[in-house]
Design an enzyme around this catalytic site. Structure first.
Site, PDB file in Angstrom:
ATOM      1  N   TYR A 213      14.159  11.534 -13.919  1.00  0.00           N
ATOM      2  CA  TYR A 213      13.085  11.893 -12.974  1.00  0.00           C
ATOM      3  C   TYR A 213      11.786  12.196 -13.730  1.00  0.00           C
ATOM      4  O   TYR A 213      10.723  11.642 -13.421  1.00  0.00           O
ATOM      5  CB  TYR A 213      13.499  13.110 -12.135  1.00  0.00           C
ATOM      6  CG  TYR A 213      12.329  13.754 -11.425  1.00  0.00           C
ATOM      7  CD1 TYR A 213      11.733  13.141 -10.333  1.00  0.00           C
ATOM      8  CD2 TYR A 213      11.795  14.968 -11.876  1.00  0.00           C
ATOM      9  CE1 TYR A 213      10.634  13.721  -9.691  1.00  0.00           C
ATOM     10  CE2 TYR A 213      10.707  15.554 -11.253  1.00  0.00           C
ATOM     11  CZ  TYR A 213      10.131  14.929 -10.157  1.00  0.00           C
ATOM     12  OH  TYR A 213       9.029  15.499  -9.535  1.00  0.00           O
TER      13      TYR A 213
HETATM   14  N1  LIG Z   1       8.923  19.788  -4.969  1.00  0.00           N
HETATM   15  C1  LIG Z   1       8.743  20.018  -6.277  1.00  0.00           C
HETATM   16  O1  LIG Z   1       9.294  20.943  -6.831  1.00  0.00           O
HETATM   17  C2  LIG Z   1       7.826  19.110  -7.081  1.00  0.00           C
HETATM   18  C3  LIG Z   1       7.409  19.520  -8.362  1.00  0.00           C
HETATM   19  C4  LIG Z   1       6.578  18.662  -9.100  1.00  0.00           C
HETATM   20  C5  LIG Z   1       6.162  17.459  -8.561  1.00  0.00           C
HETATM   21  N2  LIG Z   1       6.585  17.084  -7.310  1.00  0.00           N
HETATM   22  C6  LIG Z   1       6.159  15.800  -6.772  1.00  0.00           C
HETATM   23  O2  LIG Z   1       5.509  16.013  -5.540  1.00  0.00           O
HETATM   24  C7  LIG Z   1       5.728  14.892  -4.691  1.00  0.00           C
HETATM   25  C8  LIG Z   1       6.230  15.362  -3.338  1.00  0.00           C
HETATM   26  O3  LIG Z   1       7.446  16.046  -3.508  1.00  0.00           O
HETATM   27  P1  LIG Z   1       8.182  16.826  -2.317  1.00  0.00           P
HETATM   28  O4  LIG Z   1       8.799  18.044  -2.876  1.00  0.00           O
HETATM   29  O5  LIG Z   1       7.272  16.957  -1.163  1.00  0.00           O
HETATM   30  O6  LIG Z   1       9.364  15.796  -1.988  1.00  0.00           O
HETATM   31  P2  LIG Z   1       9.780  15.145  -0.593  1.00  0.00           P
HETATM   32  O7  LIG Z   1      11.049  14.403  -0.829  1.00  0.00           O
HETATM   33  O8  LIG Z   1       9.767  16.183   0.478  1.00  0.00           O
HETATM   34  O9  LIG Z   1       8.579  14.151  -0.320  1.00  0.00           O
HETATM   35  C9  LIG Z   1       8.522  12.829  -0.806  1.00  0.00           C
HETATM   36  C10 LIG Z   1       8.103  11.983   0.355  1.00  0.00           C
HETATM   37  O10 LIG Z   1       7.914  10.655  -0.087  1.00  0.00           O
HETATM   38  C11 LIG Z   1       8.525   9.769   0.841  1.00  0.00           C
HETATM   39  N3  LIG Z   1       8.866   8.555   0.089  1.00  0.00           N
HETATM   40  C12 LIG Z   1       9.705   8.447  -0.978  1.00  0.00           C
HETATM   41  N4  LIG Z   1       9.714   7.187  -1.432  1.00  0.00           N
HETATM   42  C13 LIG Z   1       8.846   6.481  -0.658  1.00  0.00           C
HETATM   43  C14 LIG Z   1       8.423   5.123  -0.640  1.00  0.00           C
HETATM   44  N5  LIG Z   1       8.893   4.240  -1.531  1.00  0.00           N
HETATM   45  N6  LIG Z   1       7.519   4.741   0.293  1.00  0.00           N
HETATM   46  C15 LIG Z   1       7.048   5.638   1.206  1.00  0.00           C
HETATM   47  N7  LIG Z   1       7.409   6.934   1.232  1.00  0.00           N
HETATM   48  C16 LIG Z   1       8.308   7.344   0.325  1.00  0.00           C
HETATM   49  C17 LIG Z   1       9.715  10.526   1.395  1.00  0.00           C
HETATM   50  O11 LIG Z   1      10.168  10.062   2.645  1.00  0.00           O
HETATM   51  C18 LIG Z   1       9.148  11.950   1.472  1.00  0.00           C
HETATM   52  O12 LIG Z   1       8.510  12.182   2.706  1.00  0.00           O
HETATM   53  C19 LIG Z   1       6.711  13.974  -5.430  1.00  0.00           C
HETATM   54  O13 LIG Z   1       5.979  12.952  -6.085  1.00  0.00           O
HETATM   55  C20 LIG Z   1       7.334  14.895  -6.445  1.00  0.00           C
HETATM   56  O14 LIG Z   1       7.784  14.195  -7.592  1.00  0.00           O
HETATM   57  C21 LIG Z   1       7.401  17.897  -6.557  1.00  0.00           C
END
Ligand SMILES: NC(=O)c1ccc[n+]([C@@H]2O[C@H](COP(=O)([O-])OP(=O)(O)OC[C@H]3O[C@@H](n4cnc5c(N)ncnc54)[C@H](O)[C@@H]3O)[C@@H](O)[C@H]2O)c1
Length: 331
Positions: A141
């Protein structure tokens, strides 16, 4: 101003969309609902579909020629899952992003914000990092985040594109107005596991107690999601001003600047929750690491932004959201 939020039906994306709306910025949401929720797109401009779908992207930009920037938050995000299924993560997070960026560039949108992660850093002995710290991603990841940062930096050299990578530390909490929050019934991260443990009277496994920290548990920099969302608004409003002269790629940590150990976090959770917690110490999970916290002032200097919420407020907002999540989202 309109902004395209890829992944805007997810936990963080829906919160960023709410903060944009509150600031007078119109979010246009693109999400394939693989983990996102349609309920989080209600009364918002929403295109169901994949970030790699070229004709769909062309339609979105033709419907909304006034989209000024893209926020790329669409990804798969579960670290142990990425250890078990690396190809899936490289395909979803890296390969699809290659296509997505291509479509964004073809449609002439020059501003791109990317959701990166603090999981890519190699912390020094004091476990504090800034944007110039060495990178050493410990899981597939985290490696997808480094790869995407690098491919985006390359694109800024070759194309008319400016990219701001925002490295999130550890988001907790929910929209204080409870428009959205963590959508999963059984989340796999620390706070989610604590909530599940007290709700379902399960044992909570405190994984990793031999890390080189003040109490042996891993260290994190927990940031309230509303602070994180407001940072995106600041980044959108100041986007053109954040780049060093002659450069089109920039990185900013989004964090509180304070390290909290997992044991300290669990103690704060117990103070905030009125339910008993059964706790057992256990070895680390695959892909876990010591963690780190940010010592950087770059977000404050470049975005004029700083965090407003405490860890305890984040925990309390998560508990408030968890109490209504089932009513809002069903099972
Ligand atoms: N939550 C954390 O702790 C965290 C920490 C650091 C970075 N991030 C980054 O923040 C971003 C959002 O994370 P989150 O916690 O909201 O996760 P999440 O899973 O709630 O949100 C990701 C969203 O992207 C959508 N998605 C995934 N693949 C897709 C695709 N190919 N096309 C269209 N939509 C797609 C999913 O349906 C979902 O709504 C991510 O990039 C994640 O890597 C999250």
């Amino acid at each position: 101003m309109k902004v395209l939020i890829a992944g805007g039906a997810g936990f963080l994306g829906s919160t960023v969309a709410s903060a944009c709306l509150d600031a007078g910025i119109t979010p246009v949401i693109l999400d394939n609902l693989s983990t996102g929720r349609i309920e989080f797109t209600q009364d918002r401009i929403f295109y169901p579909g994949d970030i790699a779908d070229g004709p769909l992207l062309d339609k979105i930009f033709s419907d909304h020629p006034d989209i000024a920037a893209v926020v790329h938050m669409a990804a798969m995000i579960v670290v142990p899952d990425s250890v078990a299924h690396p190809l899936r993560y490289y395909r979803e997070n890296v390969a699809r992003t290659v296509d997505f960026v291509d479509h964004v560039i073809r449609n002439g949108c020059p501003r791109f914000l990317f959701s990166s992660s603090a999981a890519i850093y190699r912390p020094g002995d004091d476990l504090a990092v800034d944007e110039n710290s060495a990178l050493d991603p410990q899981s597939p990841y985290a490696r997808t985040k480094v790869m995407v940062e690098e491919l985006l930096a390359d694109c800024t050299v070759a194309y008319d594109l400016k990219v701001l990578s925002l490295r999130y530390f550890n988001p907790i909490g929910a929209d204080p107005l409870l428009r959205s929050g963590l959508q999963l019934p059984r989340p796999t991260h620390l706070l989610g596991k604590l909530l599940t443990a007290v709700d379902e009277d399960e044992e909570f496994r405190l994984t990793g107690v031999d890390w080189p920290t003040r109490d042996g548990s891993a260290i994190r920099d927990f940031i309230h999601v509303w602070d994180l969302a407001e940072a995106h608004v600041a980044a959108l409003l100041r986007f053109d001003e954040v780049f060093p002269a002659g450069q089109s790629y920039q990185v900013i940590n989004l964090a509180t600047g304070n390290g909290t150990t997992v044991k300290e976090f669990v103690a704060a959770f117990q103070a905030a929750s009125d339910k008993p917690l059964r706790l057992r110490e256990a070895p680390p999970r695959p892909g876990d690491n010591t963690g780190c916290f940010s010592r950087s002032d770059r977000a404050r200097e470049l975005l004029g932004w700083q965090t407003r919420f405490s860890v305890l407020e984040g925990i309390k907002d998560s508990i408030r959201w968890a109490a209504i999540r089932r009513d809002r989202l069903g099972a």
